[in-house]
Every structure is written in structure tokens, then in C-alpha cells.
Enzyme design. Structure first.
Site, PDB file in Angstrom:
ATOM      1  CB  CYS A  82      20.023  40.293  24.641  1.00  0.00           C
ATOM      2  SG  CYS A  82      18.837  41.618  24.501  1.00  0.00           S
TER       3      CYS A  82
ATOM      4  CG  ASP B 240      18.571  42.669  21.124  1.00  0.00           C
ATOM      5  OD1 ASP B 240      19.324  42.430  20.168  1.00  0.00           O
ATOM      6  OD2 ASP B 240      17.892  41.823  21.693  1.00  0.00           O
TER       7      ASP B 240
ATOM      8  CB  CYS C 168      13.555  39.360  20.498  1.00  0.00           C
ATOM      9  SG  CYS C 168      12.774  39.788  22.056  1.00  0.00           S
TER      10      CYS C 168
ATOM     11  CB  CYS D 234      12.085  42.129  25.443  1.00  0.00           C
ATOM     12  SG  CYS D 234      12.981  40.575  25.504  1.00  0.00           S
TER      13      CYS D 234
HETATM   14 FE1  FES Z   1      16.947  40.990  23.414  1.00  0.00          FE
HETATM   15 FE2  FES Z   1      14.288  40.506  23.560  1.00  0.00          FE
HETATM   16  S1  FES Z   1      15.935  39.077  23.793  1.00  0.00           S
HETATM   17  S2  FES Z   1      15.280  42.381  23.172  1.00  0.00           S
END
Ligand code: FES
Length: 152
Positions: free
Chosen positions: A56, A58, A83, A130
Site C-alpha cells: 500500500c 505506507d 492505517c 499492516c
Molecule cells: Fe497500509 Fe494498513 S493499509 S498500513
């Protein structure tokens, strides 16, 4: 995007109700994250770990301080663009890394996402990735410390 698929949440509760999908421990750590760095992007540390999730995009940064004699983690501070699940799982990871006098560097490198999820009481399956961010960044921070403080 057609009208039928617009605004359909990626994760829904079983009953389609307004109740939270996450358990109380996850909610508590998301709403009151421990050891999070809010206002600064840098932190004085003995080791730093930076990872990004290919799933994702992140990012997670973990800073650790280490007692050089006992080789235990005395501080574990973190920051993420992840998230709610990433925030809750990294908050729990930071507690686990520093509780009971601090985790040894050896144990920190062995810490698994499953151990964090166990303490959290679980996450939805599709949120497993995550929980990986915090533990990977912790491992990177330990490796960074070991590289910079290798015994002569
Ligand atoms: Fe990217 Fe949770 S969806 S860290």
C-alpha cells in the site's frame, strides 16, 4: 467507477452495522497510540529502521535507544503514514519492545507479527500486512544499531 461500486468500504463488519470491526485492544491502541512521534520527523536514537509496505506504499520509521551493557531496548519511538491497524500494531510493538526492562536485541530481531497480533487480540485477515510494518522497522533499527555499534 460506476454508481454501484462507489463508496463501498474495503472492509465491512459482518452485520453491516455501524459497530467497529476492531476489538477493544486494537481500538485503544489506535486511539491512544503509545510511543508515537507526532510533531517531529527526527528523533535522537541509537538505531533507526525505515520500511515501506509494497502492498500500500505506507511508510514506517522506528527509532530505538539501547542500553549498551545489557543490550536491551530502553526506548522505541515510531512514526507512520499507515492505517489504523498499522498504528495499533506498532503501538503494541513499542510496548512489547520496552516493557519489563526492555527487550533484548536478540529477542527484538525474533519478534514476529503473530506475537504482536496475539497481544492485540487479532486483526482482520486483510490487515495482516499492516502489522508487519512495525516489526520490520524494529528489526531494521536493531540491525542499524548493531552496524553502528559493532563490538571491536
Ligand atoms: Fe497500509 Fe494498513 S493499509 S498500513
Amino acid at each position: 467507477m460506476n454508481k454501484e461500486t462507489k463508496n463501498i468500504p474495503d472492509v465491512t463488519s459482518c452485520g453491516q452495522s455501524s459497530s467497529w470491526l476492531y476489538n477493544d485492544t486494537v481500538k485503544e491502541h489506535f486511539l491512544n497510540p503509545r510511543n508515537i512521534l507526532i510533531n517531529d520527523t527526527q528523533h535522537e536514537s541509537d538505531g533507526i529502521g525505515i520500511v515501506g509496505s509494497p502492498a500500500c506504499g505506507d511508510m514506517m520509521v522506528v527509532w530505538i535507544k539501547v542500553d549498551k551493557d545489557s543490550e536491551r531496548i530502553t526506548e522505541c519511538v515510531w512514526r507512520t503514514f499507515g492505517c489504523a491497524s498499522a498504528i495499533a500494531s506498532t503501538s503494541m510493538m513499542s510496548v512489547m519492545a520496552t516493557e519489563n526492562g526492555g527487550m533484548t536485541l536478540r529477542d527484538a530481531k525474533r519478534l514476529s507479527p503473530e506475537a504482536i497480533l496475539d497481544r492485540l487480540g487479532g486483526l482482520p485477515d486483510r490487515k495482516y500486512h499492516c502489522s508487519v510494518l512495525g516489526h520490520q522497522a524494529l528489526r531494521e533499527a536493531v540491525l542499524d544499531f548493531e552496524t553502528n555499534h559493532a563490538k571491536q
